[in-house]
Write a protein that holds these residues in place. Sequence first.
Motif, mmCIF file in Angstrom:
data_model
loop_
_atom_site.group_PDB
_atom_site.id
_atom_site.type_symbol
_atom_site.label_atom_id
_atom_site.label_comp_id
_atom_site.label_asym_id
_atom_site.label_seq_id
_atom_site.Cartn_x
_atom_site.Cartn_y
_atom_site.Cartn_z
ATOM 1 N N LYS A 175 64.303 32.301 -0.155
ATOM 2 C CA LYS A 175 63.905 31.123 -0.923
ATOM 3 C C LYS A 175 62.566 31.319 -1.631
ATOM 4 O O LYS A 175 61.631 30.524 -1.478
ATOM 5 C CB LYS A 175 63.845 29.904 0.004
ATOM 6 C CG LYS A 175 65.194 29.474 0.571
ATOM 7 C CD LYS A 175 66.107 28.920 -0.515
ATOM 8 C CE LYS A 175 67.392 28.345 0.075
ATOM 9 N NZ LYS A 175 68.261 27.774 -0.973
ATOM 10 N N PRO A 216 61.789 26.886 2.900
ATOM 11 C CA PRO A 216 61.950 25.626 3.639
ATOM 12 C C PRO A 216 60.981 25.492 4.808
ATOM 13 O O PRO A 216 60.434 26.470 5.319
ATOM 14 C CB PRO A 216 63.392 25.707 4.143
ATOM 15 C CG PRO A 216 63.674 27.172 4.235
ATOM 16 C CD PRO A 216 62.916 27.811 3.103
ATOM 17 N N PRO A 248 57.007 23.350 3.991
ATOM 18 C CA PRO A 248 57.556 24.194 2.929
ATOM 19 C C PRO A 248 56.439 24.951 2.214
ATOM 20 O O PRO A 248 55.256 24.614 2.330
ATOM 21 C CB PRO A 248 58.222 23.189 1.988
ATOM 22 C CG PRO A 248 58.269 21.890 2.726
ATOM 23 C CD PRO A 248 57.134 21.919 3.692
#
Length: 742
Positions: A52, A62, A71
């Motif tokens: 991510k 996350p 995050p």
Amino acid sequence: MFWLQKVVSLFFLVRVSRPDYPFRDVSLSWDARVDDLVGRLTLDEMTLQMAKGGAGINGPAPAIPRLGIGPYQWNTECLHGDVGQNATSYPQSIGLAATWSPLLLYRMAEATATEVRATHNDNIQKHSYSDHTGLSCFAPVINIMRDPRWGRNQETYGEDPYLSGMLSTSYVNGLQGDHPRYVRASAGCKHFDVHGGPENIPVSRGSFNSVVSTRDWRTTFLPAFRYCVEAETFSVMCSYNSINGVPSCANKMLLTDILRNEWGFKGYVVSDEAAIENIIYQHHYINNSVDAAAASVNAGCNLELAGPKETNEVFMSITNAVNQGKLAEDLVRERVKPLFYTRMRLGEFDPPDMNPYNYINTSVIEEQAHRDLAVEAAMKSFVLLKNDGLLPFKQTSYNNIAIVGPFADAGYLLGGDYNANSDPKFISTPRQGLTSLGTKANYASGCKDTKCSTYDSNSIQTAVQGVEIVFVCLGLGTPIEAEANDRPDIEYPGQQLQLLQDVVKYGGAAKVVLITFNAGPVNLQWADENPNVNAIIAAFYPAQSTGLALKDVMTNYNAHQFGRLPYTWFKSSLQVLPITNYTMVNRTYRYFTGEPLYPFGYGMTYTAFSYINIDYPDVINAGDVFPLNITFKNNGQVSADEVVQIYVSWTPLTNYNTSITTPKIQLVNFMRIPTAPGEVITYTCNITPQNMAVFTEDQGWVVQEGTIYVYGGGSQPNVRMSRTGYAAGGFRVNGTKVLGFY
């Protein structure tokens, strides 16, 4: 300040729950804290953290609620201002390179990082982790400008490895700051490596294979990145292309053997956007996501910057790769550590009141000092290519002037690519800045856009009739040169040259100043040779302060203005080799054997400099530092900045392989120095052994026995366009010193 401290402290205390974990214990070493944090993560959690790193739905990384970890948004751009945010916009990188000023780069990066931190702090208080709100910058871009048609030349620091290395060092230091514990914003040098076109002509960057010799790789494409690593950048971004058949983001020789083992890099490698996907779908190097994830992680990649679709995240297959025995879980854990080390150094896991950067608020964004710096940077970035004595103007007001061309009033084009969103009230176009020079100021764009396929000659003829000065604003802009957008040649697009010719034809006795806005060179032969074009300024993309800076630079006798070219300005496309050919033969000033229109390092000022003396030892031992003093004088009547440039060249050496190909000349030191009228200055510097060494295939870099010639001046030696002269000599190197591979 007290209420702000309370708000920040309360907010961060909410985020930083569970203070009993050792990774929150500030008395422990960074490594111990990182080991503790990462040791608590499951394989699935590590997979998410590594997958991510992308924009949109592929970011932020996350939260991990069970550990009280929030995050983190990795996707931040701050090449010459905080991209995607309200922020001060500074000249695009190629213009910053033209300043030849590491100090200016440091100050620009410092101001940019301050605004990045302010935006981040504001968004954290709002619990917002959207794109461009993090603290980890995908910058600087330090690829070598090897072809004038490459669309991303504007993002680079030019064609010389040493100049790029010194400027990137200053950028990294300015961005990250000098606090003994915390980093203001983290830098990320890109695009690693052997990346410099094509984007889309004649083939796509996503599938392009850069075929490069070991010598060219080591001597041209790697050095600037090594300087960036030595400056302790926190990250490096691997590039789209393959290198000799192996995609950069799965290239173990690049990401582990060289970057980590030779250079000692301890940070993280992030992929360019969709570069890991391209390993499968464009390079066809691997045919599935499990093997692509394993190959990239094994090679040395830590973080995926995926494309715009969530299904594109190759690193989501990391868990499967481990389960299938294609990737070791211990290695995955090691790859995650630099990500959390970076976040720790940014202050995320410490009590908030320990970190002074937490108290930077949005009042600093586009503050007066930053706007003033933007003007200064623009003035120092302009390169005066031609001047018959018209500039600086002898008066600050004329009866009638004209400001014409597609760049005359196009504020949205002036910052180039990856530009910050400046407040419109702080954007000054050429028309806005120069209008006050005339009692009456005519204006005509002549072209619908910079492509200038539709040209209104009548409007130009009308605008230039009966005026004393015409400012012609031509150029390219992102519609012509940008990421994913190469040029087929170096000509002005459409009918822009015709526009200039019409100005000269119909302008009568008007003086003509051509201001050209472009990153890569354009064909200026007609303007250079025509006596009716009185002055030419290469403005690059000066950003929000364009108009103010242009007026100042043309009217202020004593401003420390003007830069020098950070690349070779070719005469025509006939001098340029195919963009897909990655040999350095006849590329850049180091190897080019033709005659350019303007050479690397060239630029005029409003004064004249002479070089009086160069002093150095006649003999040194191989491996020693070479000390040098060079004395020059401002012979004119105005203040000006000189850019002292030190070059070396090598002779065939007696005790070594005489077939070794070395650059015909190489920049090894430089300094931008302000001077007063009549002032005599002695510049003292050193040439390091690394900058005296030549590359050999078997032993790496070697300082060899023989004679090295040294040149110091305001330009390259022995070039037609030299304006300031130079001093030269030679010294003997006794013995040989093997420095090895780096």
